[in-house]
Design a protein around this motif. Structure first.
Motif, PDB file in Angstrom:
ATOM      1  N   TYR A 181       0.824  -1.205   0.000  1.00 18.00           N
ATOM      2  CA  TYR A 181       0.000   0.000   0.000  1.00 18.00           C
ATOM      3  C   TYR A 181       0.855   1.252   0.000  1.00 18.00           C
ATOM      4  CZ  TYR A 181       0.642   0.894   5.073  1.00 18.00           C
ATOM      5  OH  TYR A 181       1.163   1.180   6.316  1.00 18.00           O
ATOM      6  N   LEU A 182       0.278   2.329  -0.526  1.00 20.51           N
ATOM      7  CA  LEU A 182       0.920   3.627  -0.604  1.00 20.51           C
ATOM      8  C   LEU A 182      -0.091   4.687  -0.169  1.00 20.51           C
ATOM      9  CD1 LEU A 182       1.635   1.819  -3.407  1.00 20.51           C
ATOM     10  CD2 LEU A 182       3.303   3.630  -3.653  1.00 20.51           C
ATOM     11  N   VAL A 183       0.401   5.917  -0.028  1.00 15.51           N
ATOM     12  CA  VAL A 183      -0.480   7.043   0.256  1.00 15.51           C
ATOM     13  C   VAL A 183      -0.215   8.144  -0.758  1.00 15.51           C
ATOM     14  CG1 VAL A 183      -0.905   6.609   2.704  1.00 15.51           C
ATOM     15  CG2 VAL A 183       1.159   7.865   2.018  1.00 15.51           C
ATOM     16  N   GLU A 184      -1.237   8.935  -1.003  1.00 15.83           N
ATOM     17  CA  GLU A 184      -1.158   9.991  -2.010  1.00 15.83           C
ATOM     18  C   GLU A 184      -2.093  11.119  -1.640  1.00 15.83           C
ATOM     19  OE1 GLU A 184      -4.099   9.456  -5.506  1.00 15.83           O
ATOM     20  OE2 GLU A 184      -3.216   7.455  -5.233  1.00 15.83           O
ATOM     21  N   THR A 185      -1.899  12.266  -2.291  1.00 17.34           N
ATOM     22  CA  THR A 185      -2.848  13.367  -2.121  1.00 17.34           C
ATOM     23  C   THR A 185      -3.799  13.499  -3.301  1.00 17.34           C
ATOM     24  OG1 THR A 185      -1.320  14.983  -3.093  1.00 17.34           O
ATOM     25  CG2 THR A 185      -1.282  14.718  -0.678  1.00 17.34           C
ATOM     26  N   ASP A 186      -3.342  13.162  -4.508  1.00 12.22           N
ATOM     27  CA  ASP A 186      -4.074  13.485  -5.740  1.00 12.22           C
ATOM     28  C   ASP A 186      -4.305  14.989  -5.833  1.00 12.22           C
ATOM     29  OD1 ASP A 186      -5.096  12.838  -8.213  1.00 12.22           O
ATOM     30  OD2 ASP A 186      -7.059  12.222  -7.487  1.00 12.22           O
ATOM     31  N   ALA A 187      -3.423  15.775  -5.194  1.00  8.27           N
ATOM     32  CA  ALA A 187      -3.521  17.231  -5.252  1.00  8.27           C
ATOM     33  C   ALA A 187      -3.555  17.687  -6.714  1.00  8.27           C
ATOM     34  CB  ALA A 187      -2.311  17.848  -4.528  1.00  8.27           C
ATOM     35  N   PRO A 188      -4.353  18.737  -6.972  1.00  5.20           N
ATOM     36  CA  PRO A 188      -5.019  19.651  -6.039  1.00  5.20           C
ATOM     37  C   PRO A 188      -6.410  19.211  -5.602  1.00  5.20           C
ATOM     38  CG  PRO A 188      -5.296  20.451  -8.260  1.00  5.20           C
ATOM     39  CD  PRO A 188      -4.448  19.208  -8.371  1.00  5.20           C
ATOM     40  N   TYR A 189      -6.734  17.944  -5.806  1.00  4.68           N
ATOM     41  CA  TYR A 189      -8.070  17.433  -5.496  1.00  4.68           C
ATOM     42  C   TYR A 189      -8.073  16.709  -4.147  1.00  4.68           C
ATOM     43  CZ  TYR A 189      -7.617  17.932 -10.542  1.00  4.68           C
ATOM     44  OH  TYR A 189      -7.316  18.416 -11.785  1.00  4.68           O
ATOM     45  N   LEU A 190      -9.270  16.452  -3.611  1.00  2.00           N
ATOM     46  CA  LEU A 190      -9.504  15.493  -2.527  1.00  2.00           C
ATOM     47  C   LEU A 190      -8.706  15.782  -1.260  1.00  2.00           C
ATOM     48  CD1 LEU A 190      -9.526  12.200  -4.642  1.00  2.00           C
ATOM     49  CD2 LEU A 190     -11.493  13.558  -3.874  1.00  2.00           C
TER      50      LEU A 190
END
Length: 262
Positions: free
Chosen positions: A200-209
């Motif tokens: 597993y990984l983590v993300e922001t998907d910036a500039p969204y969510l």
């Protein structure tokens, strides 16, 4: 607001820096984010991401054709492959996949573009960043037909335990975004709880969510720690453990070299 713990080192495995990348990356580094993966979604934005990766420390780029733009088809895919032939070094193909929620491109074009990008990931031995929204069955069908690349990542995973197991059984990893912190995302939290520590990984998907407690604001890579904290709560782990696990996983999946924070 939770302040950064500088003992924790994070990697934002998926964001869109666009034109304000330098300031956002500098802020992320100050807040313990070692690497930011800048995601290509069409030819223009893939070229921009590659340029930022060349000029900004701690930034790596992908090249890809988002399902929203799949109607641009073979010409765009050929242009993306020419970037590799010209000596560019993306860390992954994508984001690519299927989006049956918006359907900005017709479904047949989406499947064709997705299959072509899976083949490209195989050809160049690159990671694959997968977008799947309201299209699980077809996503798995295309992957099964083309063969799942060794380092495949379901970005912004929005399925539940059943979809998580189906992805994991195919050798893929799951990347969780700020949605995991939303009150109505119990199935996603169930998926985050069951995923193995090395998948597993983590993300922001910036500039969204943007994650809680920043929900409603324009997201930024610096806030990946809030995503990690939400995942940690779900897994009954410390944020430091989630930071260590997801950083090691992202380094392996994207073949990132060591990067010392300023």
């Amino acid at each position: 607001m939770n302040t950064p713990n500088q003992a924790e080192v994070w990697i934002d495995s998926h964001c869109h820096l666009w034109d304000n990348g330098a300031d956002l990356v500098a802020e992320a580094h100050r807040d313990g984010v070692a690497w930011v993966i800048d995601i290509g979604t069409d030819v223009e934005h893939s070229i921009s991401a590659l340029e930022r990766a060349r000029t900004l420390p701690g930034v790596a780029a992908t090249i890809g054709l988002h399902p929203h733009d799949a109607d641009s088809g073979p010409a765009a895919l050929e242009a993306l492959e020419q970037l590799i032939a010209a000596g560019e070094s993306p860390v992954a193909i994508g984001e690519c996949g299927l989006d049956y929620y918006y359907e900005h491109s017709d479904r047949a074009s989406q499947r064709e573009a997705f299959a072509a990008q899976i083949a490209m990931a195989h050809r160049y031995e690159l990671a694959l960043v997968i977008h799947s929204r309201d299209a699980w069955e077809d996503t798995f069908d295309v992957l099964d037909a083309e063969g799942v690349p060794e380092r495949s990542i379901f970005h912004c995973f929005t399925g539940g335990p059943d979809e998580a197991r189906a992805a994991l059984n195919r050798g893929a990893s799951l990347s969780f975004s700020g949605i995991v912190s939303f009150s109505n995302a119990s199935e996603i939290r169930d998926a985050a709880a069951l995923v193995p520590a090395d998948r597993y990984l983590v993300e922001t998907d910036a500039p969204y969510l943007a994650p809680v407690p920043q929900r409603g604001k324009q997201n930024r890579p610096s806030w990946v720690r809030f995503v990690g904290q939400a995942v940690a709560a779900t897994r009954g782990a410390s944020a430091a453990q989630v930071a260590a696990e997801t950083t090691a996983n992202a380094e392996r999946m994207f073949r990132l070299g060591p990067f010392a924070l300023p």
